[in-house]
Design an enzyme around this catalytic site. Structure first.
Site, PDB file in Angstrom:
ATOM      1  N   ASN A 167     -28.613 -44.343   4.443  1.00 26.29           N
ATOM      2  CA  ASN A 167     -27.546 -43.453   4.850  1.00 26.29           C
ATOM      3  C   ASN A 167     -27.860 -41.996   4.465  1.00 26.29           C
ATOM      4  OD1 ASN A 167     -25.753 -46.356   3.371  1.00 26.29           O
ATOM      5  ND2 ASN A 167     -25.882 -45.870   5.718  1.00 26.29           N
ATOM      6  N   VAL A 206     -26.179 -36.695   4.925  1.00 23.98           N
ATOM      7  CA  VAL A 206     -25.373 -37.833   4.127  1.00 23.98           C
ATOM      8  C   VAL A 206     -24.589 -38.374   5.202  1.00 23.98           C
ATOM      9  CG1 VAL A 206     -23.874 -38.825   2.455  1.00 23.98           C
ATOM     10  CG2 VAL A 206     -25.556 -36.857   1.765  1.00 23.98           C
ATOM     11  N   CYS A 207     -24.716 -39.908   5.562  1.00 16.77           N
ATOM     12  CA  CYS A 207     -23.524 -40.566   6.391  1.00 16.77           C
ATOM     13  C   CYS A 207     -22.795 -41.412   5.403  1.00 16.77           C
ATOM     14  CB  CYS A 207     -24.654 -41.667   7.158  1.00 16.77           C
ATOM     15  SG  CYS A 207     -23.540 -42.573   8.183  1.00 16.77           S
ATOM     16  N   LEU A 208     -21.576 -40.428   5.169  1.00 15.42           N
ATOM     17  CA  LEU A 208     -20.674 -41.034   4.511  1.00 15.42           C
ATOM     18  C   LEU A 208     -19.122 -40.982   5.071  1.00 15.42           C
ATOM     19  CD1 LEU A 208     -20.192 -42.128   1.448  1.00 15.42           C
ATOM     20  CD2 LEU A 208     -20.052 -39.905   0.741  1.00 15.42           C
TER      21      LEU A 208
END
Length: 183
Positions: free
Chosen positions: A76, A84-86
């Protein structure tokens, strides 16, 4: 002073007063680095990452931009940009959250519980799903190569002038040679 500006200052001060090393960029309260340690009992334990944080003008109503400066192997996190993939940061951000939440809850959760079904690093996601042992080995290799605590200061930074050189940068190295006689 507007409410978002006060809140930005308050959150940054709260983060600085916690156990995190915070370094502002160009003395701005909107852009700064935070040294983030990998969570205990995770593959990332012992690693230290420099995280670049950018607070938008509308913070806390709009989420901060978070990115890893030094490389990390994670499904991620984009390996090249550090993005960041959050979900909490990108979609479900709320003004109830603050910067300490990002570093004490959101990022540790991201590292403890990667989501290979929503990757920014497709290769890491594929390896994680296909061969967990190889994935864990790669994470450890990246931690050793890119996230050693003693190297965190060596991460390239956006410095445009020589005025920020440390005392060490000015030493000529003659001191190290003193006392060493030729054999």
């Amino acid at each position: 002073m507007s409410s978002p500006s006060k809140r930005r200052e308050m959150d940054l001060m709260k983060l600085m007063m916690s156990d995190y090393k915070v370094e502002t960029i160009n003395d701005s309260m909107q852009e700064f680095y935070v040294d983030f340690h990998g969570p205990k009992d995770s593959l990332y334990q012992g690693g230290v990452w420099r995280i670049r944080v950018e607070l938008p003008d509308a913070y806390p109503y709009k989420s901060p931009s978070i990115g890893f400066v030094n490389k990390i192997y994670h499904p991620n996190v984009d390996e090249m940009s550090g993005s960041v993939c959050l979900d909490v940061i990108n979609q479900t951000w709320s003004p109830m959250f603050d910067l300490v939440n990002v570093f004490e809850v959101f990022l540790p959760q991201l590292l403890l519980y990667p989501n290979p079904s929503d990757p920014l690093n497709g290769e890491a996601a594929a390896v994680m799903m296909r061969d967990r042992t190889a994935y864990e080995q790669r994470v450890k290799e990246y931690c050793e190569k890119y996230a050693k605590p003693e190297d965190i200061g060596a991460v390239p930074e956006e410095k445009s002038s020589d005025e920020e050189l440390s005392e060490d940068d000015y030493s000529s190295g003659d001191e190290a040679m003193a006392g060493q006689a030729d054999a």
